[in-house]
Design an enzyme around this catalytic site. Structure first.
Site, PDB file in Angstrom:
ATOM      1  N   ASP A 447      -7.569   3.398  -1.658  1.00  0.00           N
ATOM      2  CA  ASP A 447      -7.485   2.041  -0.988  1.00  0.00           C
ATOM      3  C   ASP A 447      -8.663   2.117   0.191  1.00  0.00           C
ATOM      4  O   ASP A 447      -9.244   3.075   0.376  1.00  0.00           O
ATOM      5  CB  ASP A 447      -6.087   1.808  -0.100  1.00  0.00           C
ATOM      6  CG  ASP A 447      -5.682   0.202  -0.231  1.00  0.00           C
ATOM      7  OD1 ASP A 447      -6.584  -0.562  -0.366  1.00  0.00           O
ATOM      8  OD2 ASP A 447      -4.490  -0.046  -0.071  1.00  0.00           O
ATOM      9  N   ASP A 504      -4.027  -8.301  -3.538  1.00  0.00           N
ATOM     10  CA  ASP A 504      -2.617  -7.906  -2.795  1.00  0.00           C
ATOM     11  C   ASP A 504      -1.590  -8.874  -3.137  1.00  0.00           C
ATOM     12  O   ASP A 504      -0.247  -8.877  -2.800  1.00  0.00           O
ATOM     13  CB  ASP A 504      -2.794  -7.606  -1.244  1.00  0.00           C
ATOM     14  CG  ASP A 504      -3.254  -6.452  -0.895  1.00  0.00           C
ATOM     15  OD1 ASP A 504      -3.667  -5.566  -1.896  1.00  0.00           O
ATOM     16  OD2 ASP A 504      -3.722  -6.270   0.167  1.00  0.00           O
TER      17      ASP A 504
END
Length: 701
Positions: A447, A504
């Site tokens: 990430d 997301d």
């Protein structure tokens, strides 16, 4: 300078590029499009496209060539800007030589006075995608700064009159915006140290009919996309597209004798957008992804985040893994919260040691149970970041990006490490390498949740260097690139990883648009596509499991929800769709993608064909203004072939009641490719949040 240029031709499967090369002058692109006959007279082609001088040009009209410079009255942004000793150079790069094969051309330009050399590389790759980059060498005795150097400076054929650019934000990536090119053109530049959520390094140009040209800069840092018009005819009247990395002042300094290559830029042309998507997909699969042919089936993931967040314990994770296995999950991914003192998002980034508070016996017992359940194990990491409240920061506060004497402002409670520093990359490699050596980890979710400020040179190069070193040490570990969703997606990072996280936002209605946009350039096998919870934590929307699951099948399927909070019916529905995904992923991840058109703008259709089999997704997101929606016309079929068409169950709960002859749909209708592509299928698409899967299997002739 030679008055009579030589002509060089490159050919792909259905593409021809023709260049006019004038020694001691410039190289020009005179044709980029449909494949020309073998005997085409290239000199005549050049003459047919030539323009005479007009009143408002220099007496010798300037030639932009393939690396435009600020010289000879050329009124366009230069593709190359250099400094030596702090002063900007006035360059005069001239073509010295060229070398060509059937599919590749190398052009060497030199400026003897400035003692520099630029080598332009053009190559037609898989899918007839053209890959371009530039290498600049400093032959002088003093350092040379590259302020700007375009990977591609493409003279846009005049038939392309409109462009589609992209814009977006976190959780709402890649919205399309179509406009005319003239007179304003387009200028986009990123500033966050990565491409960002708005997709400015992707571009479509539209020509007559449905003809389209797609372009992309394969670079995970800041970029410049510039499309400039020549309405006044200061050059040759064509628009010029430039794609370039955006470097910091002083970032690229060449010592005497040193060279620097730009990141690659890509472009392709096609008759329509589905064909363009397939071109980019073929190129990514064959020429970019790390050894794509050796990948196994794309395993179904379950990620722990939406189920547990930071509320982790060995017992809770094992219970979640057991629930996952019962659904048919194949990879269990432990997300944030497993390391150091990470009990919330304000601490411990950089302390990549398994937390003894959460895992007193290490990760071993959890991984062993996951394996016993028939799944492999994945782990979340965010290596490029550091928390101010961490052991790493307390030991090395100088390792983060910062301006001396200024406040160190956080984003999401974290700072960014300076990836240009060798000691930072060495530390990160040692910690990640130890994790992978000490634990049976098959997958890393990598990430990157912060913009890079204050900006510092070398961050993207450092990121690539760490990824390359880790992948070389652990070639069997799959890596996903995530950056708060789609903040860092490009062919540069995809040459090093195995999939990306498009957003997301896993609200299925939002994901239909997001996945359709990303799949214009990226195949479904690299696009993570997960079933999220209901209500969705970002949009608040409640969606039926049938709809969420059908949408998630069209990608690399996973689950980001807690099975224990689902009803028995929801778990059964999800398990059935996971089984369908496993049955059809060979088609979805190897086949050709087709974008299905429908008169209702709220209906999204996608279809993948492969070796006589096909799977289509048709989804309605709104309440239809008409009860009987227009039939869905399929694509990519053989007109004279006959196909058995079925609608795999489970069917959408409300719409199933409006389906005519359900038993015949279960047994299968036999129709020709022509009928399916012209008349289509009358599917019930009246109600919002309705999705159908359509299966087609070609019958023997």
């Amino acid at each position: 300078m030679s008055d009579t240029p030589a002509h060089v031709r490159l050919d792909g499967h259905a593409l021809t590029l023709v260049f006019a090369c004038a020694r001691d002058g410039a190289a020009r692109l005179i044709h980029a499009g449909a494949k020309l006959p073998a005997g085409e007279d290239l000199a005549a082609l050049d003459t047919a496209g030539a323009r005479g001088r007009h009143e408002n040009q220099p007496d010798v009209p300037p030639v932009a060539g393939l690396l435009p410079e600020a010289k000879h009255g050329l009124m366009t942004s230069p593709a190359v800007v250099l400094r030596r000793g702090g002063a900007r150079l006035t360059t005069d790069l001239r073509l010295a030589r060229w070398e060509a094969t059937h599919e590749a051309l190398t052009l060497t330009l030199r400026d003897e006075a400035a003692q520099i050399e630029a080598v332009l590389h053009w190559q037609i790759g898989a899918g007839d995608v053209v890959r371009c980059h530039t290498v600049l060498t400093n032959h002088g005795t003093a350092p040379l700064e590259i302020e700007q150097l375009a990977s591609l400076a493409l003279p846009v054929p005049a038939r392309f009159t409109e462009c589609t650019s992209y814009a977006g934000r976190w959780a709402s990536e890649l919205h399309e915006h179509r406009r005319t090119i003239a007179p304003d053109g387009l200028h986009r530049k990123s500033h966050g140290g990565k491409p960002g959520f708005d997709g400015g390094n992707w571009l479509l140009l539209h020509g007559p009919g449905q003809e389209v040209l797609g372009a992309h800069l394969a670079w995970s840092g800041d970029f410049i996309t510039r499309l400039e018009c020549d309405s006044a005819g200061a050059g040759d009247g064509t628009a010029l597209l430039q794609l370039a990395a955006s470097w910091q002042p002083g970032e690229i300094m060449l010592a005497p004798g040193a060279s620097r290559a730009t990141p690659p830029a890509l472009f392709a042309t096609a008759d329509h957008r589905s064909a363009l998507a397939r071109a980019f997909h073929a190129h990514l699969r064959d020429d970019v992804l790390p050894v794509r042919k050796d990948w196994g089936p794309r395993k179904v993931h379950l990620n722990s985040w939406e189920a547990l967040g930071f509320d982790l314990s060995e017992d809770k994770l094992i219970a979640l893994a057991e629930d996952a296995a019962r659904l048919g999950i194949e990879r269990f991914v432990l997300d944030d919260g497993w390391f150091g003192g990470r009990r919330n998002d304000q601490t411990s980034l950089g302390d990549w040691l398994v937390s003894p508070d959460v895992f007193p016996n290490g990760l071993g017992p959890l991984i062993a149970r996951v394996h016993a359940l028939g799944m492999d194990f994945g782990l979340w990491v965010e290596p490029e970041m550091v928390s101010p409240d961490s052991d790493l920061y307390r030991q090395h506060p100088d390792w983060c990006l910062h301006a001396p004497g200024q406040e160190r402002r956080t984003m999401r409670g974290q700072l960014a490490l300076d990836m240009a520093r060798t000691e930072v990359r060495t530390y990160l490699f040692e910690r990640l390498d130890a994790l992978l050596r000490e634990n049976a980890i098959a997958y890393l979710k990598w990430d990157h949740n912060r913009d890079l400020f204050p900006s510092r040179p070398g961050q993207t190069d450092g990121f690539y260097a760490l990824l390359d070193r880790l992948s070389a040490a652990h070639p069997k570990v799959e890596i996903e690139s995530c950056s708060s969703g789609g903040g860092r997606i490009d062919f540069g990072v995809l040459s090093r990883v195995h999939r990306v996280w498009p957003s997301d936002n896993n609200d299925a209605i939002e994901r239909l648009r997001i996945m359709r946009a990303w799949s214009q350039f990226l195949p479904l096998d690299v696009l993570g596509s997960h079933v999220g919870p209901s209500p969705n934590p970002i949009t608040g929307r409640r969606l039926a499991m049938d709809f969420r699951a059908k949408v998630a099948i069209f990608g690399h399927m996973g689950v980001e929800a807690d099975p224990a909070r689902m009803t028995d019916k929801e778990r059964a529905t999800l398990a059935a769709h996971i089984a369908l995904y496993k049955q059809w992923r060979g088609v979805l991840h190897s086949g050709a993608l087709w974008r299905l058109a429908h008169p209702d703008p709220n209906v999204t259709g996608m279809m993948v064909t492969h070796m006589g089999r096909a799977l289509a997704l048709v989804a309605q997101t709104a309440f239809s203004p008409v009860f009987d929606a227009a039939p869905v016309r399929l694509a990519g079929l053989e007109p004279d072939a006959r196909y058995r068409v079925t609608l795999p169950e489970p069917w959408p709960p409300r719409a199933r009641h409006y389906l005519a002859a359900p038993e015949q749909w279960r047994e299968g209708l036999v129709l020709s490719g022509t009928a399916l592509m012209t008349q289509g299928l009358a599917l019930p698409l009246t109600h919002p949040e309705t999705a159908w899967l359509v299966v087609l299997e070609r019958l023997p002739q």
